[in-house]
Design an enzyme around this catalytic site. Structure first.
Site, short mmCIF file in Angstrom:
data_model
loop_
_atom_site.label_atom_id
_atom_site.label_comp_id
_atom_site.label_asym_id
_atom_site.label_seq_id
_atom_site.Cartn_x
_atom_site.Cartn_y
_atom_site.Cartn_z
CB CYS A 189 -8.46 5.01 5.34
SG CYS A 189 -7.57 4.47 6.82
CD GLU A 217 -6.36 9.61 10.50
OE1 GLU A 217 -7.32 9.40 9.72
OE2 GLU A 217 -5.70 8.69 11.01
CB CYS A 243 -2.57 9.12 9.10
SG CYS A 243 -3.62 9.71 7.74
N GLY A 275 -1.70 10.11 5.18
CA GLY A 275 -0.91 11.22 5.72
C GLY A 275 0.58 11.02 5.49
#
Length: 274
Positions: A73, A208, A217, A220
């Site tokens: 993350c 997600e 994100c 991402g």
């Protein structure tokens, strides 16, 4: 148990110090903490643990709101860097953290900016993991009877990235859910919907895995930048605009590490009986 609520561009976290507290995290505990009506409320629960090796400062664990532990993350990593410094767990401005599958370097630039070395993006299908006969910049994938063209990238966690004409009209919830659990992604996948603005800017929405659409994100944004650079749609560095603000991504190309820079904010500190 003491906790801290933080966010990175609206991607929000419950951060738990398991260095100075004796805490055992379970899936049911994560679901309770993450519940926005009966708990604290968050997209992910982040846990900071003592290091597992002498050259590491902390272990970094990430749990989605459904209780599943995941590998990465990026927004959470920026918050972790702010947290350990603000809570005086370290005096270092640059720290090494161990996730479940890689070591990351986090650099606290100033009070409002953290740069994260996300490592080298993984483009080899088996390592993502993604089912394909060979690596490519784009793959055709059948989703509910329609062929979609996606890029597949791992930033320590798997991402599928689609280029769309307008992120405001993209079917994020429907197509995101269908791709998240697609059989060609055996560990499920995060799904990015990317709109190219110009050679230096991208707009992005992310669905997600285990969470749904989030305001931001970090991994991402990194995956979208990699996909766009690989397809020669943008140049590095590129600014990725998410719902609540931008992230800067710098990637020199295949085999090079990727640097993500952006903010990390503390919302409040609290205690909860567990």
């Amino acid at each position: 148990m003491k906790f801290t609520k933080m966010h990175g561009l609206g991607n929000d976290f419950v951060v738990i110090d398991a260095v100075t507290q004796n805490v055992r995290i379970t899936a049911s505990m994560v679901r309770r903490l993450a519940d926005r009506k009966t708990g604290i409320g968050c997209d992910q629960v982040l846990v900071i643990e003592p290091p597992s090796a002498v050259d590491i400062d902390f272990n970094y664990r990430i749990f989605n709101c459904d209780g599943a532990e995941v590998e990465q993350c990026g927004n959470g990593a920026r918050c972790l860097a702010r947290f350990v410094h603000d809570r005086q767990l370290t005096g270092k401005k640059s720290i090494q953290v161990q996730t479940s599958n890689r070591v990351m370097t986090l650099n606290l630039i100033n009070k409002n900016l953290v740069a994260v070395d996300m490592g080298v993006p993984e483009l080899d299908p088996p390592a993502i993991p993604f089912q394909a006969t060979e690596a490519a910049s784009l793959y055709d994938i059948d989703v509910n009877g329609q062929v979609q063209r996606i890029a597949a990238v791992s930033m320590g966690n798997p991402h599928a990235v689609l280029t769309v004409a307008d992120i405001n009209t993209a079917t994020v919830a429907e197509l995101g859910a269908a791709l998240e659990s697609h059989e060609r992604f055996p560990n499920r996948v995060n799904v990015g919907f990317m709109q190219i603005v110009d050679r230096s800017e991208i707009k992005l929405r992310v669905f997600e895995r285990g969470v749904g659409e989030t305001d931001a994100c970090g991994s991402g944004a990194c995956a979208a930048a990699v996909a766009a650079i690989q397809q020669e749609l943008v140049d590095s560095p590129v600014t990725v605009h998410l719902t609540r603000g931008p992230l800067k991504i710098d990637w020199k190309g295949s085999g090079s590490p990727l640097i993500m820079s952006g903010p990390a904010k503390t919302v409040f500190h609290g205690r909860i009986r567990i």
